[in-house]
Every structure is written in structure tokens, then in C-alpha cells.
Write an enzyme that holds these catalytic residues in place. Sequence first.
Site, PDB file in Angstrom:
ATOM      1  CD1 TRP A   1      -2.555   1.874   0.515  1.00  0.00           C
ATOM      2  CD2 TRP A   1      -1.232   2.452   2.232  1.00  0.00           C
ATOM      3  NE1 TRP A   1      -2.850   3.178   0.860  1.00  0.00           N
ATOM      4  CE2 TRP A   1      -2.058   3.552   1.896  1.00  0.00           C
ATOM      5  CE3 TRP A   1      -0.307   2.583   3.276  1.00  0.00           C
ATOM      6  CZ2 TRP A   1      -1.993   4.767   2.583  1.00  0.00           C
ATOM      7  CZ3 TRP A   1      -0.234   3.798   3.957  1.00  0.00           C
ATOM      8  CH2 TRP A   1      -1.074   4.866   3.618  1.00  0.00           C
TER       9      TRP A   1
ATOM     10  CD  GLU B   1      -4.638  -1.393   2.262  1.00  0.00           C
ATOM     11  OE1 GLU B   1      -3.442  -1.557   2.582  1.00  0.00           O
ATOM     12  OE2 GLU B   1      -5.522  -1.112   3.097  1.00  0.00           O
TER      13      GLU B   1
ATOM     14  CE  LYS C   1      -6.221   5.997   2.808  1.00  0.00           C
ATOM     15  NZ  LYS C   1      -5.271   6.108   3.903  1.00  0.00           N
TER      16      LYS C   1
ATOM     17  CG  ASP D   1      -8.587  -0.726   4.714  1.00  0.00           C
ATOM     18  OD1 ASP D   1      -9.651  -0.225   5.118  1.00  0.00           O
ATOM     19  OD2 ASP D   1      -7.529  -0.684   5.386  1.00  0.00           O
TER      20      ASP D   1
ATOM     21  CG  HIS E   1      -8.645   2.048   1.982  1.00  0.00           C
ATOM     22  ND1 HIS E   1      -7.402   1.559   1.687  1.00  0.00           N
ATOM     23  CD2 HIS E   1      -8.557   2.570   3.236  1.00  0.00           C
ATOM     24  CE1 HIS E   1      -6.595   1.760   2.723  1.00  0.00           C
ATOM     25  NE2 HIS E   1      -7.282   2.359   3.667  1.00  0.00           N
TER      26      HIS E   1
ATOM     27  CG  HIS F   1      -5.941  -4.252   5.468  1.00  0.00           C
ATOM     28  ND1 HIS F   1      -5.076  -3.226   5.253  1.00  0.00           N
ATOM     29  CD2 HIS F   1      -5.180  -5.363   5.655  1.00  0.00           C
ATOM     30  CE1 HIS F   1      -3.830  -3.695   5.288  1.00  0.00           C
ATOM     31  NE2 HIS F   1      -3.872  -4.981   5.517  1.00  0.00           N
TER      32      HIS F   1
ATOM     33  CG  ASP G   1      -9.401   4.837   5.995  1.00  0.00           C
ATOM     34  OD1 ASP G   1      -9.840   3.874   6.632  1.00  0.00           O
ATOM     35  OD2 ASP G   1      -8.287   4.849   5.438  1.00  0.00           O
TER      36      ASP G   1
ATOM     37  CG  ASP H   1      -7.658   2.936   9.916  1.00  0.00           C
ATOM     38  OD1 ASP H   1      -7.996   1.848   9.439  1.00  0.00           O
ATOM     39  OD2 ASP H   1      -7.036   3.801   9.251  1.00  0.00           O
TER      40      ASP H   1
ATOM     41  CG  ASP I   1      -5.154  -1.467   8.479  1.00  0.00           C
ATOM     42  OD1 ASP I   1      -4.509  -0.952   9.412  1.00  0.00           O
ATOM     43  OD2 ASP I   1      -5.181  -0.985   7.325  1.00  0.00           O
TER      44      ASP I   1
HETATM   45  C1  RNT Z   1      -3.807   2.910   5.069  1.00  0.00           C
HETATM   46  C2  RNT Z   1      -3.915   1.452   4.774  1.00  0.00           C
HETATM   47  C3  RNT Z   1      -2.767   0.624   5.251  1.00  0.00           C
HETATM   48  C4  RNT Z   1      -2.276   1.010   6.635  1.00  0.00           C
HETATM   49  C5  RNT Z   1      -1.248   0.087   7.206  1.00  0.00           C
HETATM   50  C6  RNT Z   1      -0.592   0.655   8.408  1.00  0.00           C
HETATM   51  O1  RNT Z   1      -4.952   3.601   4.820  1.00  0.00           O
HETATM   52  O2  RNT Z   1      -5.107   0.952   5.296  1.00  0.00           O
HETATM   53  O3  RNT Z   1      -3.101  -0.715   5.174  1.00  0.00           O
HETATM   54  O4  RNT Z   1      -3.324   1.129   7.541  1.00  0.00           O
HETATM   55  O5  RNT Z   1      -0.359  -0.265   6.229  1.00  0.00           O
HETATM   56 ZN    ZN Z   2      -5.415  -1.154   5.202  1.00  0.00          ZN
END
Ligand code: RNT
Ligand code: ZN
Length: 412
Positions: free
Chosen positions: A180, A221, A223, A254, A257, A281, A289, A291, A321
Amino acid sequence: MRRYKEASDFYAELGVDTEKALEKLKDIFVSMHCWQGDDVIGFDSTGTLSGGIQTTGNYMGRARTPEELMADMELALSLIPGKKKINVHASYAIFQGETADRDALRPAHFKAWVDFAKKKGMGLDFNPTFFSHEMVKDNLTLSSPDETVRKFWVEHGKRCIEISQYFAEETGVPCVMNIWIPDGYKDIPADRLGPRARFKKSLDEILSVNYDKEKVFVCLESKVFGIGMESYTVGSAEFCLNYVNQKGITPLMDNGHYHPTEVVSDKIAAMLPFHEKIALHITRGVRWDSDHVVLFDDETREIAKEIVFHNAEDRVFIATDYFDASINRIAAWVTGMRSVQKALLSALLQPKETLGALQNEGRFTELMALSEEMKTAPFGDVWAEYLRRENVENDYIKVIKEYEEKVLVKRV
Ligand code: RNT
Ligand code: ZN
């Protein structure tokens, strides 16, 4: 036990075998990300997180050293049932004496992680770290127009493939290596193609190294945007999907994303017909986003349902994640990981044949009603039985609070 028996009878009446569900659940791997424990800081940099991602909060007890991080992870892992893997970022290299920059990382710098994983009897996953480093120039890495910068990061990617294969060989478990990059622009770019062309070329260069495709699964990945990179993301969904399709590598989705009304739960079945393996993820975005810690919420359950209903447990690499620095970080790990597992169990306890038949027969009223009924089924009793069988403490907060008072308070 008595409550489990009653729950089991309840599910049996619907044609669901709770014993089979528990058997299946204990074999589904979930990969636990190491970066919840130290707010995504790692051990190889100055301590500021870049790349358009952010942790907020300053709850006491952040792990500051490899020893602290591993001790915290060990406690978290002991409170999570089932099969687990450990997901490490390149920025968590552990140096004994001499340090190495990201373009010079070697398996030796991750030996301590291999020892830790072996001790736990677990496999390792890996991630190159294309952020929190002075070679990130104007928010660009693999897509940089500066050849020195681009080449540095290509070399980092290559180093990481070697380390991933080392992980797989040492642990005997295939390693999922996820690429990523944060690359993007805050404001409207003049050229949207150039950065993507360079990203493609860089990925081709990284993937030109020889590696064992049975041992290392390279993922990409996508985004939609990052903080400070709101207008343009080089590794967008279309770019990444086209790239993985062309190169035969693994797509990683993810669920933080995508645009707010897009859901990964719906995308899984759109990917499975075209990919032997897909990777996830699992995170929880609140308004962006963000997290947040994964909960046993509708989307997590729907994601799990898509994996389980299509018997894709072996085809989907499931990883967490998220990063929350405002609460006890060990509890964050346990709550999030258990939420994923709860979602998987709840999916395994659905009368999927009956529900599927109702759909195909166009009996949508009954489909809706039965799906709703299942939400109040005695799921918790089956989950409690699972924890009992796995020898895992149900009241994890009590255990973590004790550790907080004994160990975490001293980290000042
Ligand atoms: C970032 C991505 C990625 C990170 C990690 C730390 O938006 O989700 O996967 O969260 O690599
Ligand atoms: Zn991620």
C-alpha cells in the site's frame, strides 16, 4: 453448558449444526496487525506518522520497544481464540547494533519476529512501509518523478519480498505481503496519468524478482483518499484492480477505503469469480477512514457472511487494520479481533440453505423475516461455549486491567 445445549437445540430446529460451526470457526485464520500496539510508529524512524493516516489519543502505555510490543501482543493473543497470524510492517525491523535503511532491509532484521511467531506457533504476514520516512518526497514514493526517490522505494519493495519468503520458509505458513502506498495530491493535479504510469513501472520492477508464489502472496491495496491527499490517489480502486488482474497477484480491499455508501461485503462476491485468493483489511471508518476498532456491527457481519456463505474461508486472507490510541491498546486488539471472529461465527450459524432457497424462490418477505429473526437467536451462548473450549478468558477486560496496573502504568 446448559445454555449452549439450549442454543444448540434452537439452531438445530433451523437445520444449523452448532458443532460443525464451532469446528469450522476454529480453523479460520485471522491476521492480527502489530501496529495497533504502538500507534503505527515502528522502530526505525523518528516517531512521526505520515502517509495521510492518523492515530488520535494518548492513552497511557504505548509500547515503545520490541520487547514491550511483543509482551503486549502476547497478552492480546492469549485472549483471542482460534487460529491467528501476526502481521508486521517493515518499519518494525529490529536492529541489533547496526541499523539499515528501508532499501537495505534483510531477513536478519526480522529474526526476532520469526522467533516470536515460532514461539506462538503462528505464521507471519508482511507489509513494506512506504510512509513515515524522509525519502517520501512531496507525498510520493513509488510514483515519484524523482528517480532517486522512486528507485529507493522499488528497492524497498524488493527487499520486502525477500523478507516475506523468509517468513514463509521459517514458519512453514505462506506469507501475505501487502503493498500500500500513500501517494497522492492534496489539490487538483495537472497530470493524473504520469504518477500512475510510474507506479505501474515501479510495481513491475518490484515483481521482477524471483519468489515462490506458493509461499508469498503479494497483494495490492487501493485507497480513495488520505489526509492531505484529498484530491487524487495514485493507487485508486480501478488502478489496483486492473494491475492485480494483469499481473495475477492478489487484490486487497480495506473497507475504510471506499466511498461511504460502497461496501466491501458486496465486492467480495464480485471478486471471487475472478480470483483464487482475495485479501481483506477489516477496519471501521467513522465518517472517514478513521480506523476505529472493529466491532460486531452490520458490515463486519455482512463481510463474514459473504466469506462463509460462499465457502471461501480458504480463499480470503482476513486481517485486521485499525489503530486507536485513545483506549487501552491491548483491549483494542482483543475487541477488534474477537469482533471479526464473532462475525464469522454468526455467519456460520445462519441457515444459509434456507435463506438461499427463499431468495431463489422469490419469497423475499420470508427472507427478510428470517434474516431478522436470526439477529436475536441465542448466538452469545454459542460464542461463550467457543471461548470455554478454546480456554480463553471471557472477561478479558479484567485481565487487561491487571496488566495495565502492573505493567502499562510504568511506561512514562
Ligand atoms: C492505510 C492502509 C494501510 C495502513 C497500514 C498501516 O490507509 O489501510 O493498510 O493502515 O499499512
Ligand atoms: Zn489497510
